[in-house]
Design an enzyme around this catalytic site. Structure first.
Site, short mmCIF file in Angstrom:
data_model
loop_
_atom_site.label_atom_id
_atom_site.label_comp_id
_atom_site.label_asym_id
_atom_site.label_seq_id
_atom_site.Cartn_x
_atom_site.Cartn_y
_atom_site.Cartn_z
N GLN A 86 16.07 51.06 1.88
CA GLN A 86 16.88 52.17 2.39
C GLN A 86 16.49 53.46 1.66
O GLN A 86 16.93 54.54 2.03
CB GLN A 86 18.37 51.90 2.17
CG GLN A 86 18.87 50.64 2.85
CD GLN A 86 20.29 50.30 2.45
OE1 GLN A 86 21.26 50.90 2.95
NE2 GLN A 86 20.43 49.37 1.53
N ASP A 89 12.40 57.28 -1.50
CA ASP A 89 11.36 57.52 -2.50
C ASP A 89 10.17 56.61 -2.23
O ASP A 89 10.27 55.66 -1.45
CB ASP A 89 11.92 57.31 -3.94
CG ASP A 89 12.37 55.88 -4.20
OD1 ASP A 89 13.52 55.66 -4.60
OD2 ASP A 89 11.55 54.95 -3.99
N HIS A 104 15.13 54.49 6.21
CA HIS A 104 15.72 55.84 6.27
C HIS A 104 14.70 56.93 6.05
O HIS A 104 15.05 58.06 5.73
CB HIS A 104 16.87 55.95 5.25
CG HIS A 104 18.00 55.01 5.54
ND1 HIS A 104 18.91 54.61 4.59
CD2 HIS A 104 18.36 54.39 6.70
CE1 HIS A 104 19.78 53.78 5.15
NE2 HIS A 104 19.47 53.62 6.42
N1 APR Z 1 20.31 48.29 -10.93
C1 APR Z 1 20.70 47.67 -9.79
N2 APR Z 1 21.70 48.13 -8.99
C2 APR Z 1 22.33 49.26 -9.38
C3 APR Z 1 21.99 49.97 -10.56
C4 APR Z 1 20.93 49.43 -11.35
N3 APR Z 1 20.54 50.02 -12.49
N4 APR Z 1 22.81 51.04 -10.67
C5 APR Z 1 23.63 51.02 -9.59
N5 APR Z 1 23.35 49.94 -8.83
C6 APR Z 1 23.97 49.51 -7.57
C7 APR Z 1 25.42 49.93 -7.40
O1 APR Z 1 26.29 48.98 -8.02
C8 APR Z 1 25.54 49.92 -5.88
O2 APR Z 1 25.84 48.62 -5.40
O3 APR Z 1 23.28 50.16 -6.53
C9 APR Z 1 24.14 50.33 -5.42
C10 APR Z 1 24.07 51.79 -4.99
O4 APR Z 1 24.84 51.94 -3.82
P1 APR Z 1 24.73 53.33 -3.00
O5 APR Z 1 24.80 54.46 -3.97
O6 APR Z 1 25.71 53.25 -1.88
O7 APR Z 1 23.24 53.31 -2.42
P2 APR Z 1 22.71 52.57 -1.13
O8 APR Z 1 23.42 51.27 -0.90
O9 APR Z 1 21.24 52.53 -1.23
O10 APR Z 1 23.13 53.61 0.05
C11 APR Z 1 22.67 53.30 1.34
O11 APR Z 1 23.51 55.43 2.11
O12 APR Z 1 23.77 57.69 1.81
C12 APR Z 1 23.04 56.72 2.48
O13 APR Z 1 20.88 56.98 3.31
C13 APR Z 1 21.60 56.80 2.13
O14 APR Z 1 20.01 54.97 1.93
C14 APR Z 1 21.30 55.44 1.53
C15 APR Z 1 22.40 54.57 2.09
#
Ligand code: APR
Length: 235
Positions: A86, A89, A104
């Site tokens: 998703q 980068d 994305h």
């Molecule tokens: N290692 C592993 N997981 C981690 C770490 C880490 N160091 N730090 C945080 N996390 C986890 C968090 O606990 C959470 O479950 O990564 C996840 C981040 O969630 P989001 O911030 O919601 O990111 P993501 O799930 O990729 O969002 C999906 O939302 O805004 C849109 O397009 C955007 O691709 C993105 C999509």
């Protein structure tokens, strides 16, 4: 060769210094999605949207892949690995993974604001407002905004259906259709999740949970998978 499918989210790039979205201090604490990541935002204030992605592109170019990205690349020595990410980068590619599906988009490329199929590499971090595509329309970041179609979702769903092993790393599963990919993985397939805060999973019981950050959990799991003497069922 056994197929491993890895679905990654912002969490896998967190330890490379790139902000996640929904953690404390995440990107969506500093910006309103409606102002920077929707087609309406682009029509209302394209310069603000361009600047938002220019800043993120600068951070991506300054970031390096981390041990989790490199470990996933190592898996390719023994398995047929596809990364479905998703993330916008290019850290999976720079970490050595050779099959990466960007659900994305990819921030290092621009896209025609008239025809999304027209994409171009971006030299450096800045996409200027006066840059246009071959059709003469302004260039925008090659990123899927909220409310836009996710062109790669059918491809990604088919890949998930073929998995022999499924690994989910660093996603809150808050955004569809990406989050729905988990449901395309056959129930009898071994599934792992690596996240310091395991999100809600509809197939809760079917995941082996590794409650660790990516840089700890992914290399651990990879070394285990590399030691498996998997029977190669060649049908
Ligand atoms: N290692 C592993 N997981 C981690 C770490 C880490 N160091 N730090 C945080 N996390 C986890 C968090 O606990 C959470 O479950 O990564 C996840 C981040 O969630 P989001 O911030 O919601 O990111 P993501 O799930 O990729 O969002 C999906 O939302 O805004 C849109 O397009 C955007 O691709 C993105 C999509």
């Amino acid at each position: 060769m056994n197929k491993i499918v890895v679905l990654t989210g912002a969490g896998i790039s967190a330890e490379s210094g790139l902000k996640t979205f929904r953690d404390t201090g995440g990107l969506w604490e500093g910006y309103n999605v409606e102002d920077v990541a929707t087609p309406e935002a682009w029509h209302r204030n394209p310069a603000l949207v361009q600047e938002f992605y220019n800043q993120r592109r600068k951070n991506v170019l300054e970031a390096e892949p981390n041990a989790a990205h490199y470990a996933l690349a190592k898996l390719e020595e023994k398995y047929d690995v596809t990364i479905i990410t998703q993330n916008i980068d290019d850290l999976h590619e720079r970490g050595g993974s050779t099959k990466v599906v960007h659900l994305h988009g990819l921030i290092t490329r621009s896209q025609s604001s008239k025809n999304p199929a027209l994409t171009y590499p971006i030299e450096g971090w800045e996409l200027k407002m006066d840059e246009v595509c071959e059709l003469g329309s302004p260039l925008r970041a090659h990123v899927v905004w909220f409310g836009e179609a996710v062109p790669m979702i059918e491809t990604a769903a088919k890949i998930c259906q073929q998995a022999d092993i499924f690994i989910l790393v660093g996603s809150s599963l808050a955004v569809y259709p990406a989050a729905g990919l988990v449901n395309y993985v056959p129930r009898n397939v071994t599934k792992y999740i690596i996240d310091p805060k395991i999100p809600y999973l509809s197939q809760q019981g079917h995941f082996i949970k590794i409650e660790e950050k990516a840089m700890v959990g992914v290399p651990l799991l990879v070394s285990e998978l590399m030691s498996f003497e998997l029977l190669n069922f060649e049908f």
